[in-house]
Motif scaffolding. Structure first.
Motif, PDB file in Angstrom:
ATOM      1  N   ILE A 424       0.857  -1.188   0.000  1.00 30.05           N
ATOM      2  CA  ILE A 424       0.000   0.000   0.000  1.00 30.05           C
ATOM      3  C   ILE A 424       0.893   1.238   0.000  1.00 30.05           C
ATOM      4  N   VAL A 425       0.670   2.120  -0.955  1.00 31.13           N
ATOM      5  CA  VAL A 425       1.433   3.362  -1.048  1.00 31.13           C
ATOM      6  C   VAL A 425       0.459   4.526  -0.995  1.00 31.13           C
ATOM      7  N   GLY A 426       0.755   5.494  -0.141  1.00 30.77           N
ATOM      8  CA  GLY A 426      -0.108   6.665  -0.025  1.00 30.77           C
ATOM      9  C   GLY A 426       0.699   7.943   0.073  1.00 30.77           C
ATOM     10  N   CYS A 427       0.089   9.038  -0.311  1.00 32.70           N
ATOM     11  CA  CYS A 427       0.686  10.356  -0.106  1.00 32.70           C
ATOM     12  C   CYS A 427       0.811  10.597   1.398  1.00 32.70           C
ATOM     13  N   ARG A 428       1.990  10.964   1.850  1.00 30.35           N
ATOM     14  CA  ARG A 428       2.241  11.118   3.281  1.00 30.35           C
ATOM     15  C   ARG A 428       1.354  12.188   3.902  1.00 30.35           C
ATOM     16  N   ARG A 429       1.025  13.215   3.137  1.00 28.25           N
ATOM     17  CA  ARG A 429       0.217  14.312   3.666  1.00 28.25           C
ATOM     18  C   ARG A 429      -1.267  13.991   3.620  1.00 28.25           C
ATOM     19  N   ALA A 430      -1.726  13.335   2.560  1.00 24.02           N
ATOM     20  CA  ALA A 430      -3.164  13.168   2.333  1.00 24.02           C
ATOM     21  C   ALA A 430      -3.749  11.936   3.011  1.00 24.02           C
ATOM     22  N   VAL A 431      -2.915  10.910   3.306  1.00 18.41           N
ATOM     23  CA  VAL A 431      -3.436   9.646   3.837  1.00 18.41           C
ATOM     24  C   VAL A 431      -2.757   9.347   5.180  1.00 18.41           C
ATOM     25  N   PRO A 432      -3.322   9.828   6.275  1.00 20.58           N
ATOM     26  CA  PRO A 432      -2.725   9.560   7.589  1.00 20.58           C
ATOM     27  C   PRO A 432      -3.015   8.133   8.051  1.00 20.58           C
ATOM     28  N   HIS A 433      -2.213   7.662   8.996  1.00 23.53           N
ATOM     29  CA  HIS A 433      -2.448   6.351   9.631  1.00 23.53           C
ATOM     30  C   HIS A 433      -2.618   5.237   8.598  1.00 23.53           C
ATOM     31  N   LEU A 434      -1.687   5.168   7.667  1.00 17.16           N
ATOM     32  CA  LEU A 434      -1.796   4.202   6.572  1.00 17.16           C
ATOM     33  C   LEU A 434      -1.854   2.761   7.080  1.00 17.16           C
ATOM     34  N   GLN A 435      -1.191   2.483   8.217  1.00 15.69           N
ATOM     35  CA  GLN A 435      -1.153   1.134   8.755  1.00 15.69           C
ATOM     36  C   GLN A 435      -2.543   0.595   9.098  1.00 15.69           C
ATOM     37  N   ARG A 436      -3.500   1.504   9.357  1.00 16.62           N
ATOM     38  CA  ARG A 436      -4.861   1.053   9.681  1.00 16.62           C
ATOM     39  C   ARG A 436      -5.464   0.214   8.561  1.00 16.62           C
ATOM     40  N   LEU A 437      -5.028   0.464   7.337  1.00 14.58           N
ATOM     41  CA  LEU A 437      -5.575  -0.302   6.219  1.00 14.58           C
ATOM     42  C   LEU A 437      -5.173  -1.770   6.311  1.00 14.58           C
ATOM     43  N   LEU A 438      -3.999  -2.067   6.869  1.00 10.09           N
ATOM     44  CA  LEU A 438      -3.595  -3.460   7.047  1.00 10.09           C
ATOM     45  C   LEU A 438      -4.508  -4.164   8.037  1.00 10.09           C
ATOM     46  N   THR A 439      -4.836  -3.483   9.130  1.00  9.69           N
ATOM     47  CA  THR A 439      -5.790  -4.039  10.095  1.00  9.69           C
ATOM     48  C   THR A 439      -7.144  -4.265   9.434  1.00  9.69           C
ATOM     49  N   GLY A 440      -7.547  -3.327   8.589  1.00 10.16           N
ATOM     50  CA  GLY A 440      -8.821  -3.453   7.889  1.00 10.16           C
ATOM     51  C   GLY A 440      -8.843  -4.612   6.915  1.00 10.16           C
ATOM     52  N   LEU A 441      -7.720  -4.907   6.263  1.00  5.83           N
ATOM     53  CA  LEU A 441      -7.661  -6.039   5.339  1.00  5.83           C
ATOM     54  C   LEU A 441      -7.899  -7.358   6.082  1.00  5.83           C
ATOM     55  N   GLU A 442      -7.243  -7.530   7.240  1.00  4.06           N
ATOM     56  CA  GLU A 442      -7.449  -8.742   8.034  1.00  4.06           C
ATOM     57  C   GLU A 442      -8.895  -8.831   8.527  1.00  4.06           C
ATOM     58  N   GLN A 443      -9.421  -7.711   8.998  1.00  3.73           N
ATOM     59  CA  GLN A 443     -10.802  -7.707   9.481  1.00  3.73           C
ATOM     60  C   GLN A 443     -11.770  -8.063   8.359  1.00  3.73           C
ATOM     61  N   SER A 444     -11.533  -7.544   7.180  1.00  7.35           N
ATOM     62  CA  SER A 444     -12.422  -7.809   6.047  1.00  7.35           C
ATOM     63  C   SER A 444     -12.412  -9.282   5.669  1.00  7.35           C
ATOM     64  N   LEU A 445     -11.206  -9.894   5.636  1.00 12.11           N
ATOM     65  CA  LEU A 445     -11.129 -11.312   5.301  1.00 12.11           C
ATOM     66  C   LEU A 445     -11.782 -12.159   6.394  1.00 12.11           C
ATOM     67  N   ALA A 446     -11.552 -11.802   7.651  1.00 10.98           N
ATOM     68  CA  ALA A 446     -12.155 -12.558   8.762  1.00 10.98           C
ATOM     69  C   ALA A 446     -13.669 -12.468   8.721  1.00 10.98           C
ATOM     70  N   GLU A 447     -14.223 -11.323   8.340  1.00  8.10           N
ATOM     71  CA  GLU A 447     -15.680 -11.171   8.239  1.00  8.10           C
ATOM     72  C   GLU A 447     -16.238 -12.073   7.142  1.00  8.10           C
ATOM     73  N   LEU A 448     -15.530 -12.171   6.020  1.00  7.75           N
ATOM     74  CA  LEU A 448     -15.982 -13.062   4.954  1.00  7.75           C
ATOM     75  C   LEU A 448     -15.962 -14.510   5.432  1.00  7.75           C
ATOM     76  N   GLU A 449     -14.892 -14.888   6.120  1.00 10.40           N
ATOM     77  CA  GLU A 449     -14.786 -16.265   6.619  1.00 10.40           C
ATOM     78  C   GLU A 449     -15.881 -16.574   7.640  1.00 10.40           C
ATOM     79  N   ALA A 450     -16.186 -15.607   8.503  1.00 11.25           N
ATOM     80  CA  ALA A 450     -17.213 -15.824   9.526  1.00 11.25           C
ATOM     81  C   ALA A 450     -18.595 -15.956   8.921  1.00 11.25           C
ATOM     82  N   ALA A 451     -18.807 -15.344   7.763  1.00 10.02           N
ATOM     83  CA  ALA A 451     -20.121 -15.366   7.144  1.00 10.02           C
ATOM     84  C   ALA A 451     -20.353 -16.602   6.301  1.00 10.02           C
ATOM     85  N   LEU A 452     -19.322 -17.433   6.110  1.00 16.10           N
ATOM     86  CA  LEU A 452     -19.456 -18.605   5.240  1.00 16.10           C
ATOM     87  C   LEU A 452     -20.252 -19.717   5.907  1.00 16.10           C
TER      88      LEU A 452
END
Length: 452
Positions: A424-452
């Motif tokens: 994930i690459v973001g503009c340092r000024r425009a996209v704060p807390h970029l690491q949160r997207l990694l947490t969101g990716l895991e959460q998104s996959l876990a939600e799909l798995e839980a719904a199966l």
């Protein structure tokens, strides 16, 4: 002298200090023996003289009337490998955090147009003993898929194989073929003639938009915090997920692996924008690059760019993860059905319409209305077999792509060695807390798995 294609020239023309136009990759190799010696040995293997440098890696923009040309390449016959291949070491404590900060800095600096447009950094000092290799190559020289293929050919599936050579080295130097279509003025005329003859075919692809093509359509995306002017500084974040988890989710839902990648990204973007109090009421639209390059029989690539652009409804206005995945699947299925009916030139014309807004000059009104799309999400095909460099296993390869003015965030993935690697690459000024997207990716996959 080699003439540039219009698409290659566009990537050079779009570049400025705020908009570096290179693609990159961060590779991690396993620890073997002494960590400090391992990094130096790998550096010396890459930097030593293995013979002639391949023409693609000798290209630099030509000069015309004292300025850099957007019409032709020159070949550098005196490459300084000590400039292009460098050895660095992380400061203590040598965590992945320090590595990502270093790559963020390197990815935000421009390539020198006086030299061939590529650089490689061997990075030691990681506390766990691994060695990293960060490479960057100008998008005018090769697109992301070509860059991945080029590096893959330098690696082996056999851990016992030795004698690997860097991708910029020619294993068998070949005489220059003066009949190459782009190698002289007559070749240029032939190229221009073919381009002119292809215009009607390309335009017919663009006309598909007016003949009932299913949405989403360009310039119908909502405005978000990502669709703003950007600076030249970058943040880079990376993480891997087992392909087995993602394939299980795809099989259980009757979708594709690419659909699951897009659904993970959509869920992560939704949660990120909610946290930033910036989630729009309508769904985000992603531009998904589509390769139009077929691997030739020799496995060689001539560089340049051969990429189309498809638009996908990410369903970020849908809170239910399964319904969001269904919308993504349906959107991509409609797009694939349309593209299957078109020739490559028609796809090029259609893609030109989809990305036309990115080439507009930075005029005051540009970032006020609806953007052509909200974000670029790429899934680059990799080799799922374990890969080795002279017996040293490649653990992961994280792509680092290009944010653009009005497109402050880019997500790219590569499937390799049994894992899907997200960069994930973001503009340092425009996209704060970029690491949160990694947490969101895991959460998104876990939600799909839980719904199966």
């Amino acid at each position: 002298m080699t003439f540039m294609s219009p698409l290659d020239a566009m990537f050079l023309a779009m570049e400025s200090r705020e908009h570096p136009m290179h693609v990159g990759g961060l590779s991690l190799f396993e620890h073997t023996g002494d960590p400090e010696g391992f990094a130096r040995d790998l550096f010396e293997e890459l930097a030593r003289d293995h013979g002639a440098v391949a023409p693609l890696f000798r290209r630099r923009p030509g000069r015309s009337l004292g300025s850099f040309s957007l019409l032709h390449w020159e070949l550098d016959n005196d490459i300084d490998l000590d400039f292009h291949v460098r050895l660095l070491s992380l400061p203590a404590p040598g965590r992945v955090r320090e590595l990502l900060e270093l790559v963020s800095m390197l990815h935000g600096s421009l390539l020198d147009r006086h030299r061939p447009l590529w650089e490689v950094y061997v990075i030691g000092g990681l506390a766990d003993g691994r060695v990293a290799v960060y490479s960057k190559t100008h998008h005018a020289l090769m697109d992301g898929i070509t860059a991945v293929r080029t590096w893959q050919r330098a690696l082996s599936a056999d851990p016992e194989e030795r004698g690997a050579t860097p991708p910029w080295r020619m294993k068998t130097p070949r005489a220059h073929n003066t009949s190459t279509s782009a190698s002289g003025p007559f070749g240029a005329l032939r190229s221009l003639s073919r381009a002119a003859g292809s215009v009607p075919d390309a335009l017919s692809g663009a006309k598909e938009l007016t003949r009932g093509m299913p949405g989403p359509l360009p310039f119908t995306a909502p405005h978000t915090m990502f669709n703003v002017p950007i600076s030249g500084a970058r943040r880079f974040a990376a993480q891997s997920w087992p392909l087995s988890r993602m394939r299980a989710a795809a099989a259980a839902t009757g979708t594709t692996l690419n659909d699951v990648v897009l659904a993970m990204c959509a869920g992560a973007l939704r949660e990120y924008l909610i946290a930033e109090n910036n989630l729009p009421e309508s769904s985000l639209i992603a531009m998904v690059p589509v390769s139009m390059r077929a691997a030739n029989a020799s496995g060689a690539d001539d560089g340049g760019n051969s990429v189309g652009a498809a638009l996908c409804d990410l369903g970020t206005d849908e809170p239910d993860p399964q319904r969001r995945l269904t919308r993504i699947q349906e959107s991509m299925a409609r797009t694939k059905s349309t593209l299957a009916k078109l020739t490559p030139l028609q796809i090029l014309g259609l893609s030109a319409v989809n990305v036309a807004g990115l080439a507009l000059p930075s005029v005051p009104w540009r970032h006020r209305g609806a953007p052509p799309f909200n974000i670029v999400i790429s899934n680059v095909p990799g080799d799922e077999r374990p890969r080795y460099w002279n017996g040293v296993r490649l653990e992961a390869v994280y792509p680092a792509s290009i944010p653009l003015d009005g497109q402050a965030l880019n997500l790219t993935t590569i499937g390799s060695g049994g894992s899907m690697h997200f960069g994930i690459v973001g503009c340092r000024r425009a996209v704060p807390h970029l690491q949160r997207l990694l947490t969101g990716l895991e959460q998104s996959l876990a939600e799909l798995e839980a719904a199966l």
